[in-house]
Scaffold this active site. Structure first.
Site, PDB file in Angstrom:
ATOM      1  N   GLY A   1       4.595  -6.320   6.164  1.00 42.13           N
ATOM      2  CA  GLY A   1       4.273  -7.357   6.917  1.00 42.13           C
ATOM      3  C   GLY A   1       2.997  -7.416   7.499  1.00 42.13           C
TER       4      GLY A   1
ATOM      5  N   LYS B   1       0.850  -1.104  -0.078  1.00 38.14           N
ATOM      6  CA  LYS B   1       0.100  -0.105  -0.015  1.00 38.14           C
ATOM      7  C   LYS B   1       0.922   1.317  -0.109  1.00 38.14           C
ATOM      8  CE  LYS B   1       0.817   1.358   4.461  1.00 38.14           C
ATOM      9  NZ  LYS B   1       1.675   2.682   4.787  1.00 38.14           N
TER      10      LYS B   1
ATOM     11  N   ALA C   1       0.612  -6.895   5.150  1.00 39.94           N
ATOM     12  CA  ALA C   1      -0.003  -7.584   3.922  1.00 39.94           C
ATOM     13  C   ALA C   1       0.126  -8.939   4.141  1.00 39.94           C
ATOM     14  CB  ALA C   1       0.572  -7.051   2.962  1.00 39.94           C
TER      15      ALA C   1
ATOM     16  N   ASP D   1      -2.375  -1.788  10.055  1.00 39.32           N
ATOM     17  CA  ASP D   1      -2.719  -1.620   8.794  1.00 39.32           C
ATOM     18  C   ASP D   1      -3.108  -3.001   8.330  1.00 39.32           C
ATOM     19  OD1 ASP D   1      -1.400   0.986   8.305  1.00 39.32           O
ATOM     20  OD2 ASP D   1       0.676   0.218   7.907  1.00 39.32           O
TER      21      ASP D   1
HETATM   22  O1  C5P Z   1      -0.381  -1.152  14.778  1.00 34.18           O
HETATM   23  P1  C5P Z   1       1.027  -1.210  14.570  1.00 34.18           P
HETATM   24  O2  C5P Z   1       1.511  -2.339  15.450  1.00 34.18           O
HETATM   25  O3  C5P Z   1       1.242  -1.506  13.273  1.00 34.18           O
HETATM   26  O4  C5P Z   1       1.622   0.007  14.788  1.00 34.18           O
HETATM   27  C1  C5P Z   1       3.050   0.118  15.040  1.00 34.18           C
HETATM   28  C2  C5P Z   1       3.580   1.381  15.950  1.00 34.18           C
HETATM   29  O5  C5P Z   1       3.252   2.618  15.003  1.00 34.18           O
HETATM   30  C3  C5P Z   1       2.784   1.499  17.311  1.00 34.18           C
HETATM   31  O6  C5P Z   1       3.165   0.873  18.255  1.00 34.18           O
HETATM   32  C4  C5P Z   1       2.776   2.924  17.261  1.00 34.18           C
HETATM   33  O7  C5P Z   1       4.204   3.401  17.760  1.00 34.18           O
HETATM   34  C5  C5P Z   1       3.062   3.551  15.834  1.00 34.18           C
HETATM   35  N1  C5P Z   1       1.474   3.871  15.270  1.00 34.18           N
HETATM   36  C6  C5P Z   1       1.068   5.040  15.892  1.00 34.18           C
HETATM   37  N2  C5P Z   1      -0.313   5.463  15.357  1.00 34.18           N
HETATM   38  C7  C5P Z   1      -1.079   4.704  14.520  1.00 34.18           C
HETATM   39  C8  C5P Z   1      -0.432   3.595  13.962  1.00 34.18           C
HETATM   40  C9  C5P Z   1       0.830   3.239  14.355  1.00 34.18           C
HETATM   41  O8  C5P Z   1       1.476   5.806  16.687  1.00 34.18           O
HETATM   42  N3  C5P Z   1      -2.202   5.128  14.004  1.00 34.18           N
END
Ligand code: C5P
Length: 317
Positions: free
Chosen positions: A117, A24, A119, A151
């Site tokens: 990752g 994406k 995906a 994501d």
């Molecule tokens: O949700 P995911 O594990 O992919 O997010 C990884 C990191 O990216 C989160 O721990 C956070 O630090 C940051 N993040 C964020 N705000 C979001 C999505 C991700 O701060 N909306």
């Protein structure tokens, strides 16, 4: 009699399932304030691109991950991989053991800001739902996806979508036509949490500009005109990614000089994405960027494409 018996035994062992997992790009990534749970409130418009990973999921005696292709050496094959977590979680919901071997053929740059990752995790949910004949609906898979990462629901959804909350709440967005992209892959990756933290730091120091609402961008998508879309692309994380990787500035400039309509950092970077007018201009921009030595490697892609989906299921034993 003997052959019939053998055939019966073979038919109960499911054949491997193959799944395509799209990457994406965020056409608009508006980052709000840091929430109490450590996430940032987002308003984002995702587009799924044809640059993809391919997964094969086969019955096995234990849960095993294998990774080949683009950046394979940097991908963990243990329980820290989101694919592993996806398999364990879906097995738990299905009340069975995650006895599968999952082979990931990477096409999406690792830690590149293109949600590779995520995906792979979405593709694992789709593939296991098929392999284990669970009959879970898309919204049931989306709930598991949201637990795994911000994501992952979009990787399941695909197409073009507006994401809010952590990025996991999705609404489809109408996009007429295909858009043509060039992706400049960088050496090394960027850690998403570190890029968000860098943005928080920049916001304490000064007042970097924030994107507004994406209404005009969504109208441009509906029109299908890349010239209308180009000036509306934007990413609040770009300043933070460039702050951590100042060399990206040169890459972004080189893409536009090579004839792209616009360029931006993809997600948390360091991949840079360039919107081009046609397939031909994308090929020309890609060739020029390759020659300019401002990227580790260059790819062309189109979007939107569908979310994670089964590509084949071999019926023969
Ligand atoms: O949700 P995911 O594990 O992919 O997010 C990884 C990191 O990216 C989160 O721990 C956070 O630090 C940051 N993040 C964020 N705000 C979001 C999505 C991700 O701060 N909306």
């Amino acid at each position: 009699q003997h052959l019939l018996g053998l055939g019966t035994v073979l038919s109960v062992v499911p054949s491997p399932v193959t799944v395509r997992a799209p990457s994406k790009v965020n056409l608009h990534l508006g980052v709000g304030d840091l929430r109490a749970d450590g996430y940032h409130e987002l308003t984002t418009v995702f587009q799924a691109l044809s640059l993809a990973d391919d997964l094969e999921i086969a019955p096995a005696n234990s849960l095993t991950l294998r990774v080949t292709g683009e950046g394979a050496a940097e991908v963990p094959t243990d329980r820290t991989n989101l694919v592993w977590k996806a398999a364990v979680r879906l097995a738990q919901l299905a009340g069975r053991a995650p006895l599968v071997e999952i082979t990931i053929d990477k096409g999406i740059p690792v830690a590149g800001g293109m949600a590779g990752g995520s995906a792979d995790a979405a593709a694992t949910l789709v593939g296991l739902n098929e392999l284990w004949e669970l009959g879970l609906h898309r919204d049931e898979l989306a709930a598991v996806a949201a637990e795994l990462g911000s994501d992952v629901p979009f990787a399941l959804h695909g197409g073009t979508a507006l994401g809010t909350g952590r990025g996991e709440r999705l609404l489809p967005v109408l996009a007429r036509n295909s858009f043509h992209w060039v992706l400049a892959l960088a050496k090394g990756g960027l850690s998403t949490p570190e890029v968000f933290t860098e943005l928080d730091r920049l916001r304490v120091q000064g007042n970097p500009p924030r994107l507004g609402e994406p209404q005009a961008l969504m109208q441009a998508l509906a029109s299908g005109d890349p010239h209308q879309l180009a000036p509306l692309l934007g990413n609040d994380l770009q300043a933070a990614a460039v702050s951590l990787r100042p060399d990206l500035r040169r890459t972004l400039r080189a893409g536009v000089e090579a004839g792209a309509l616009a360029g931006l950092v993809s997600g948390s970077g360091p991949t840079c994405a360039f919107l081009c007018e046609t397939t031909e201009s994308a090929v020309a921009v890609a060739a020029e960027l390759s020659g300019a030595g401002v990227a580790r490697s260059v790819r062309t892609a189109t979007g939107p494409v569908p979310g994670a989906r089964i590509t084949s299921q071999d019926e023969s034993p």
